[in-house]
Design a protein around this motif. Structure first.
Motif, short mmCIF file in Angstrom:
data_model
loop_
_atom_site.label_atom_id
_atom_site.label_comp_id
_atom_site.label_asym_id
_atom_site.label_seq_id
_atom_site.Cartn_x
_atom_site.Cartn_y
_atom_site.Cartn_z
N VAL A 48 0.84 -1.20 0.00
CA VAL A 48 0.00 0.00 0.00
C VAL A 48 0.87 1.25 0.00
N LYS A 49 1.89 1.28 0.85
CA LYS A 49 2.80 2.44 0.92
C LYS A 49 3.58 2.60 -0.39
N GLN A 50 3.98 1.48 -1.00
CA GLN A 50 4.67 1.53 -2.28
C GLN A 50 3.79 2.21 -3.33
N HIS A 51 2.53 1.82 -3.38
CA HIS A 51 1.59 2.40 -4.34
C HIS A 51 1.36 3.88 -4.04
N GLN A 52 1.29 4.24 -2.77
CA GLN A 52 1.11 5.65 -2.40
C GLN A 52 2.30 6.49 -2.88
N ILE A 53 3.49 5.95 -2.80
CA ILE A 53 4.68 6.66 -3.27
C ILE A 53 4.60 6.91 -4.78
N VAL A 54 4.17 5.89 -5.53
CA VAL A 54 4.05 6.04 -6.98
C VAL A 54 2.95 7.05 -7.31
N TYR A 55 1.79 6.95 -6.66
CA TYR A 55 0.71 7.91 -6.92
C TYR A 55 1.14 9.34 -6.58
N ALA A 56 1.89 9.51 -5.51
CA ALA A 56 2.39 10.85 -5.15
C ALA A 56 3.32 11.37 -6.23
N ALA A 57 4.11 10.49 -6.83
CA ALA A 57 5.03 10.89 -7.90
C ALA A 57 4.28 11.44 -9.11
N LEU A 58 3.03 11.04 -9.28
CA LEU A 58 2.24 11.49 -10.43
C LEU A 58 1.65 12.88 -10.22
N GLN A 59 1.92 13.48 -9.08
CA GLN A 59 1.61 14.88 -8.79
C GLN A 59 0.16 15.28 -9.10
N GLY A 60 -0.79 14.49 -8.63
CA GLY A 60 -2.20 14.85 -8.77
C GLY A 60 -2.82 14.54 -10.12
N ARG A 61 -2.09 13.92 -11.02
CA ARG A 61 -2.65 13.61 -12.34
C ARG A 61 -3.56 12.39 -12.32
N MET A 62 -3.40 11.54 -11.31
CA MET A 62 -4.22 10.34 -11.20
C MET A 62 -5.68 10.71 -11.00
N GLY A 63 -6.56 10.13 -11.80
CA GLY A 63 -7.98 10.43 -11.70
C GLY A 63 -8.39 11.64 -12.52
N GLY A 64 -7.43 12.34 -13.08
CA GLY A 64 -7.72 13.50 -13.93
C GLY A 64 -7.18 13.24 -15.32
N VAL A 65 -5.98 13.73 -15.58
CA VAL A 65 -5.34 13.52 -16.87
C VAL A 65 -5.08 12.03 -17.10
N LEU A 66 -4.74 11.32 -16.04
CA LEU A 66 -4.50 9.89 -16.10
C LEU A 66 -5.69 9.18 -15.45
N HIS A 67 -6.49 8.52 -16.27
CA HIS A 67 -7.74 7.94 -15.79
C HIS A 67 -7.51 6.69 -14.94
N ALA A 68 -6.67 5.77 -15.41
CA ALA A 68 -6.49 4.50 -14.69
C ALA A 68 -5.05 4.03 -14.81
N LEU A 69 -4.51 3.54 -13.69
CA LEU A 69 -3.16 3.00 -13.67
C LEU A 69 -3.14 1.77 -12.77
N ALA A 70 -2.98 0.61 -13.38
CA ALA A 70 -2.83 -0.63 -12.62
C ALA A 70 -1.35 -0.73 -12.22
N LEU A 71 -1.09 -0.84 -10.93
CA LEU A 71 0.29 -0.84 -10.44
C LEU A 71 0.75 -2.21 -9.97
N GLN A 72 1.98 -2.50 -10.29
CA GLN A 72 2.67 -3.67 -9.74
C GLN A 72 4.00 -3.13 -9.25
N THR A 73 4.23 -3.18 -7.94
CA THR A 73 5.45 -2.63 -7.36
C THR A 73 6.21 -3.70 -6.60
N SER A 74 7.53 -3.55 -6.55
CA SER A 74 8.34 -4.47 -5.77
C SER A 74 9.74 -3.89 -5.59
N ALA A 75 10.48 -4.50 -4.67
CA ALA A 75 11.90 -4.19 -4.50
C ALA A 75 12.68 -5.19 -5.34
N PRO A 76 13.86 -4.83 -5.79
CA PRO A 76 14.66 -5.79 -6.57
C PRO A 76 15.00 -7.01 -5.72
N GLU A 77 15.17 -8.13 -6.39
CA GLU A 77 15.52 -9.36 -5.66
C GLU A 77 16.98 -9.45 -5.38
#
Length: 77
Positions: A48-77
């Motif tokens: 959840v925190k990983q996704h929040q970091i990515v959404y914050a990086a989009l600077q408010g564009r999510m839900g406006g200019v960018l309608h939908a973004l399916a996220l898959q996040t992880s740390a390197p192995e």
């Protein structure tokens, strides 16, 4: 107004410079994307925190200019 994949990637990389980012246009309409983001910054934090970091990086564009973004996040192995 749709976003280009390169713009999404640039925003994410500005917040997570070490990130490996892959963007896929899911519907060919410039509004529905999937993003895979791999970053050492994600190590030890919840998905959840990983996704929040990515959404914050989009600077408010999510839900406006960018309608939908399916996220898959992880740390390197």
């Amino acid at each position: 107004m749709a976003m280009q994949p390169a713009e999404i990637e640039a925003l994410i990389k500005s917040a997570l410079p070490d990130a490996e980012v892959t963007i896929e246009d899911l519907a060919g309409d410039g509004d529905h994307y999937a993003a895979k983001v791999v970053s050492a910054s994600f190590r030890g934090i919840s998905r959840v925190k990983q996704h929040q970091i990515v959404y914050a990086a989009l600077q408010g564009r999510m839900g406006g200019v960018l309608h939908a973004l399916a996220l898959q996040t992880s740390a390197p192995e």
